[in-house]
Design an enzyme around this catalytic site. Structure first.
Site: not given
Length: 206
Positions: A136, A145
């Protein structure tokens, strides 16, 4: 029938192609690569031109995505294509889990088994690779990446064009700078500066 154009005839490109087709949003894919015409096929898919050819034919393709692993090159190519009004899209594998309260920007790919939990913000041209988890309230800047098996705890910030290696993890509320490389299996437990490389458990600068 919608055909997806993929720039980058690579192993990563093959993974994106399958994810796109499995999503049901695309009936076929076609590749472009700057190695063309030396490269004209990738598996069963045709490579039909280079970057300039893609720009010239952009009106033919309702969606374009860039399958280049190098973060800076991927960002550069996306900027070039956007300037030429190509329709850059995101690809989300049907076996990925993305919270409806999270936001994913254009050109980002979310691959099989990846999980993005609530209230995350994912920038443009990011890669969230196989089995990665983003908890979250994380914030990923453009061109990040996240490699296979990476785990980000809640509230992590990752700067532009940083690369987190396979199996690495980041403690909650940690901020990672821009152009940072985190080595495979590393555990990042504190904030980092820009333009550095970290390895080990706990991760240390090298």
């Amino acid at each position: 029938m919608p055909v997806l154009a993929i720039l980058g005839a690579s192993g990563h490109g093959k993974v994106i192609a399958e994810a796109a087709l499995l999503s049901g949003e695309w009936t076929d894919v076609v590749f472009f690569d700057d190695a063309y015409p030396s490269v004209k096929m990738i598996e069963s898919w045709s490579v039909v031109g280079n970057t300039q050819n893609l720009i010239d034919q952009s009106s033919v393709y309702p969606g374009v995505v860039i399958a280049i692993g190098n973060n800076e090159i991927r960002l550069s190519k996306q900027a070039e294509l956007l300037k030429q009004h190509c329709n850059i899209v995101s690809i989300i594998h049907p076996f990925a889990v993305v919270s409806p309260s999270s936001n994913i920007s254009r050109g980002t790919v979310v691959l099989a088994g990846a999980i993005i939990n609530p209230f995350c913000k994912i920038g443009e041209a990011c890669i969230l690779n196989t089995g990665a988890t983003v908890d979250h309230d994380c914030r990923l800047s453009n061109g990040v990446h996240i490699s296979p098996g990476v785990n980000l705890a809640g509230g992590v910030l990752v700067g532009r064009a940083s690369w987190l290696g396979i199996g690495s993890c980041v403690k909650q509320q940690v901020s990672i700078g821009e152009n940072v490389i985190v080595g495979a299996g590393a555990a990042v437990i504190g904030d980092t500066s820009d333009n550095c490389t970290l390895v080990g458990v706990p991760a240390k600068l090298i």
